[in-house]
Motif scaffolding. Structure first.
Motif, PDB file in Angstrom:
ATOM      1  N   LYS A 236      38.887  80.408  26.357  1.00  0.00           N
ATOM      2  CA  LYS A 236      37.521  79.017  26.585  1.00  0.00           C
ATOM      3  C   LYS A 236      38.615  78.487  25.132  1.00  0.00           C
ATOM      4  N   GLN A 237      39.431  79.370  24.229  1.00  0.00           N
ATOM      5  CA  GLN A 237      39.840  78.921  23.342  1.00  0.00           C
ATOM      6  C   GLN A 237      40.955  78.119  23.150  1.00  0.00           C
TER       7      GLN A 237
ATOM      8  N   HIS B 125      41.340  73.802  22.246  1.00  0.00           N
ATOM      9  CA  HIS B 125      40.806  73.616  20.877  1.00  0.00           C
ATOM     10  C   HIS B 125      42.629  73.367  19.706  1.00  0.00           C
TER      11      HIS B 125
END
Length: 330
Positions: free
Chosen positions: A166-167, A170
């Motif tokens: 998920k990171q 970013h």
């Protein structure tokens, strides 16, 4: 050789369903595809270390049902899927979920219902990475690494890996910063997987009767054929009724050595016995044990015992102490 680039593996099938390269997106080694607004909304972002791995993030949906298929390239992937995945008429019923996947030779068939979001973050590994790079970088642990990767195909419960994936979206760096970041995330993924493998105790799982019989057949074959320098691992895997990867991994875990090391040990045992109890020439003994050159046998015997074969024979058979000028290099 397979290219494993964004242009070869992503562009053709994405363009076929209405995506095109975003001309306003500029980043080294990364491409952003945008969906035709007449067909739906969203984008696909892909970062590539050419020939080694992809980092992919998808977030889009179609206005109408879309079905397509394309030939799969060879890969192992780990993905965090925030929406349902429809593929080959199989549906994962809950989301989000973490999935390990090994590609296969058949065409990949996918059905995406209208208004159904496709949202995922994946690391996709190429054969050059998991078959060659890892073997070179971690020669002693390679079989364990490959086995861990293969054993984690399917649904996985590993929250740390889900968070890592998920990171991925970013990070906004470029150039060397991006290369360092994404390479570190791939390495961290492997670390989490192999650590998870250890904690589950998979490497200590008891052998099945079939596996034990397979290993016994391999040991018997090596014992009887150790003089055959043409013994191949593929031959032994077939005899054991195992894949090559499983045989090498299971053998090492069972006997604390590789198959090649075991063959060498058996040859040394037979060499010592012959030198202790017979007068066979060193050259003939080397040939009987599968060495093409007497010198190779002598070098290996010396490395194993600290003595040349002729020294070992004289000492084992009770000959007088040797002087340096009396030692033959055979």
């Amino acid at each position: 050789m397979q290219r494993f680039t964004i242009e070869s593996e992503y562009t053709p099938y994405l363009e076929a369903i209405g995506f095109s390269v975003d001309p306003h997106f500029h980043a080294e080694s990364a491409v952003r595809f945008i969906l035709d607004p007449a067909l739906g909304e969203g984008s696909v972002w892909v970062y590539a270390k050419t020939g080694h791995f992809f980092i992919q993030s998808m977030d889009f949906y179609f206005y109408e049902d879309v079905s397509f298929e394309y030939p799969q390239f060879d890969f192992i992937s780990f993905g965090y899927y925030e929406s349902l995945l429809y593929a080959d008429e199989h549906e994962v019923s809950t989301s989000p979920y973490l999935l390990g996947y090994r590609s296969y030779t058949q065409a990949f068939k996918c059905v995406i219902p209208k208004q159904q979001a496709v949202r995922n973050h994946c690391i996709v590994l190429a054969p050059a990475y998991y078959e060659h790079h890892l073997r070179k970088a971690y020669p002693d642990e390679y079989e364990e690494l490959l086995t861990a990767l293969e054993q984690h195909c399917g649904l996985i419960h590993l929250p740390e890996l889900a968070l890592l994936l998920k990171q991925l979206t970013h990070f906004s760096g470029n150039g060397a910063a991006a290369r360092l970041y994404y390479e570190s995330k791939v390495a961290e993924t492997l670390a989490l997987i192999i650590d998870h493998n250890h904690k589950r105790g998979m490497q200590k799982a008891p052998l099945t009767d079939l596996d034990r019989d397979g290993l016994a057949a391999v040991l018997t074959f090596i014992e009887n054929q150790c003089g055959n320098y043409r013994i191949t691992l593929d031959q032994l895997a077939q005899l054991a009724c195992m894949s090559l990867t499983k045989l090498k991994y299971t053998f090492k875990k069972s006997y604390n050595c590789t198959i090649s090391e075991y063959i060498s040990r058996i040859r040394m045992q037979k060499a010592k016995h012959a030198l202790e109890h017979t007068q066979i020439s060193i050259g003939e003994l080397a040939r009987n044990l599968g060495y093409k050159k007497t010198r190779s046998f002598s070098d290996y015997f010396y490395a194993h015992t600290g003595l040349l074969p002729s020294e070992y024979r004289k000492l084992a058979q009770g000959s007088i102490s040797l002087h340096p000028q009396e030692v033959e290099f055979v």
